[in-house]
Design a protein around this motif. Structure first.
Motif, PDB file in Angstrom:
ATOM      1  N   ALA A  86      49.425  24.111 116.235  1.00 43.37           N
ATOM      2  CA  ALA A  86      48.518  24.197 114.561  1.00 43.37           C
ATOM      3  C   ALA A  86      48.250  22.604 114.144  1.00 43.37           C
ATOM      4  N   THR A 145      50.038  33.889 116.687  1.00 41.71           N
ATOM      5  CA  THR A 145      48.517  33.194 115.831  1.00 41.71           C
ATOM      6  C   THR A 145      47.789  32.681 116.847  1.00 41.71           C
ATOM      7  N   LYS A 182      52.420  25.236 108.141  1.00 43.94           N
ATOM      8  CA  LYS A 182      52.226  27.280 107.893  1.00 43.94           C
ATOM      9  C   LYS A 182      53.343  27.456 109.376  1.00 43.94           C
ATOM     10  N   VAL A 183      52.697  27.222 110.360  1.00 47.00           N
ATOM     11  CA  VAL A 183      53.643  27.399 111.675  1.00 47.00           C
ATOM     12  C   VAL A 183      53.486  26.634 112.366  1.00 47.00           C
ATOM     13  N   LYS A 188      47.150  35.796 112.024  1.00 50.79           N
ATOM     14  CA  LYS A 188      48.472  36.499 112.917  1.00 50.79           C
ATOM     15  C   LYS A 188      47.277  37.036 113.501  1.00 50.79           C
ATOM     16  N   ASN A 201      55.879  36.566 110.291  1.00 51.11           N
ATOM     17  CA  ASN A 201      55.949  36.904 108.568  1.00 51.11           C
ATOM     18  C   ASN A 201      57.557  36.826 108.006  1.00 51.11           C
ATOM     19  N   ASP A 233      57.928  33.023 111.508  1.00 56.10           N
ATOM     20  CA  ASP A 233      57.421  33.343 113.105  1.00 56.10           C
ATOM     21  C   ASP A 233      58.316  33.138 114.491  1.00 56.10           C
ATOM     22  N   PRO A 263      59.396  28.684 117.860  1.00 54.76           N
ATOM     23  CA  PRO A 263      58.429  29.329 117.109  1.00 54.76           C
ATOM     24  C   PRO A 263      57.170  30.007 118.019  1.00 54.76           C
ATOM     25  N   THR A 293      52.174  25.301 120.530  1.00 59.77           N
ATOM     26  CA  THR A 293      53.526  25.574 118.796  1.00 59.77           C
ATOM     27  C   THR A 293      52.996  25.058 118.247  1.00 59.77           C
ATOM     28  N   LYS A 325      58.371  27.029 106.576  1.00 56.26           N
ATOM     29  CA  LYS A 325      57.198  27.517 107.289  1.00 56.26           C
ATOM     30  C   LYS A 325      57.052  29.255 107.063  1.00 56.26           C
ATOM     31  N   ASP A 326      55.846  29.754 107.811  1.00 54.20           N
ATOM     32  CA  ASP A 326      56.622  31.059 108.265  1.00 54.20           C
ATOM     33  C   ASP A 326      57.593  31.695 108.916  1.00 54.20           C
TER      34      ASP A 326
END
Length: 387
Positions: free
Chosen positions: A339, A111, A347-348, A130, A379, A358, A54, A335, A355-356
């Protein structure tokens, strides 16, 4: 549908795939695993055995607020005119055209949590965002994600030069307590006035901002290096029943037995790839993350950009791994752990359905600095593809 195949996938959720596939649709991860059937109308990207993970997250920096190569004109990180400025919002001080956004993005940092510095006892509101997007509004995830507070040398150094409080650690704690009490009283008055508008207190922008902290809508983001400052931060958070993260936590390893008994969101450790520029950094070491992690504390790593340029966060993780943090835990520290601390793990921070999208792909392990970051997606948008 975009499909990435033939990837060595590190999900950050304790399930990895040596020859995995990721499906992306509408900017989200919709499936991940092995031996998946690829729809015929998909855009297929061959990872060629690359290391897929990620996007990287920095939970504490000042990106866009202390602009690169500019000086005073681009310095919007500290409103050092009042020790209590909770009403300030990082969102209003960020220049998303600062070239460091591009450098961070091309270094795999997708992020960030960025905000005011530590000149003031209460510095203002951090924003999570982001590093990729056309406009600031498009990049923002949460425009008010935490309230920055600072302990230790910085506030007392700034305000002692003005011959005003705080010039001691006592003064710093007193100012924070005073304003939290005012916010509690302000909330109580507003609640009591619900049935009688004539009792409504006069609008106070500072107390409105601090009300989010008292109501546990956002946490305190506590700048604290030295062991005594760390414990003061926790003591005040407990006194007011607040959520709090410990940012820097430089001497956390010296009081790990005490910290593991406390309840807080996590330790955001760093910047460690730097010199010992002041007294409270005398015990700076890359061993801190592993000691805290082994005690069961959620650990994230940070650059404090521009103290350390954001793109070097993976180097910080590699050095923490060399000093005792396992490779997997070091990856989690940049990571999924940040988060979680930032309340963004829905989300991330991991390669999971929903999840987004990324996604980074290296041609080898990212801790080997000879390896190259070949692919970047944010995204669901492909930012770089050199596979």
């Amino acid at each position: 549908m975009i499909v990435i195949k033939n990837a060595n996938i590190h999900t950050m959720m304790d399930v990895n795939y040596e020859n995995g596939t990721v499906f992306i649709d509408n900017g989200k991860i919709v499936n991940v695993g092995e031996n998946l059937t690829i729809p015929s109308n998909s855009t297929v990207i061959d990872a060629k055995g690359g290391f897929l993970m990620p996007g990287i997250i920095d939970a504490h920096c000042h990106l866009g607020m202390l602009e690169d190569s500019i000086g005073f004109e681009g310095d919007d990180v500290n409103e050092a005119t009042d020790p209590s400025t909770p009403h300030l919002r990082a969102l209003d001080g960020i220049n998303p055209k600062d070239k460091c956004f591009d450098e961070a993005l091309l270094g795999g940092i997708t992020t960030v949590s960025t905000g005011p510095g530590s000149a003031n006892v209460i510095g203002g509101q951090f924003v999570t965002m982001k590093t990729f997007g056309k406009t600031l509004n498009e990049m923002v995830i949460n425009e008010c994600s935490a309230m920055k507070v600072a302990f230790g040398e910085n506030p007392k150094r700034v305000y002692s030069s003005f011959k005003k409080c705080p010039s001691t650690r006592m003064g710093t704690a007193a100012i924070l307590r005073e304003n939290l009490i005012k916010a509690k009283n302000y909330i109580e008055k507003k609640n009591n006035a619900k049935n009688d508008p004539t009792k409504m207190p006069e609008f106070d922008m500072k107390l409105e901002a601090l009300s989010k902290v008292i109501n546990k809508e956002i946490p305190l983001k506590a700048h604290a290096h030295r062991a005594d400052d760390i414990l003061t931060a926790l003591r005040i958070a407990k006194e007011f029943n607040l959520d709090i993260s410990l940012d820097h936590c430089t001497e956390g390893h010296l009081i790990v037995d005490s910290l593991k008994e406390e309840h807080f969101k996590g330790a955001i450790v760093g910047p460690t790839l730097s010199d010992r520029s002041k007294v409270e950094l005398k015990n700076l070491t890359f061993k801190t993350p592993s000691i805290l992690n082994n005690a069961g504390i959620t650990v994230a790593l940070m650059t404090d950009h521009p103290v350390i340029p954001l793109q070097y966060l993976p180097i910080c993780a590699a050095l923490a791994s060399r000093e005792g943090l396992s490779e997997e835990d070091a990856l989690k520290a940049i990571t999924i752990n940040p988060a979680k601390i930032l309340d963004l793990d829905n989300k991330v921070g991991s390669i999971e359905q929903g999840k987004d999208a990324d996604i980074l792909i290296y041609n080898g392990h990212p801790f080997d600095l000879r390896n190259k970051l070949s692919f970047i997606m944010v995204n669901g948008n492909i930012v770089k593809n050199e596979l």
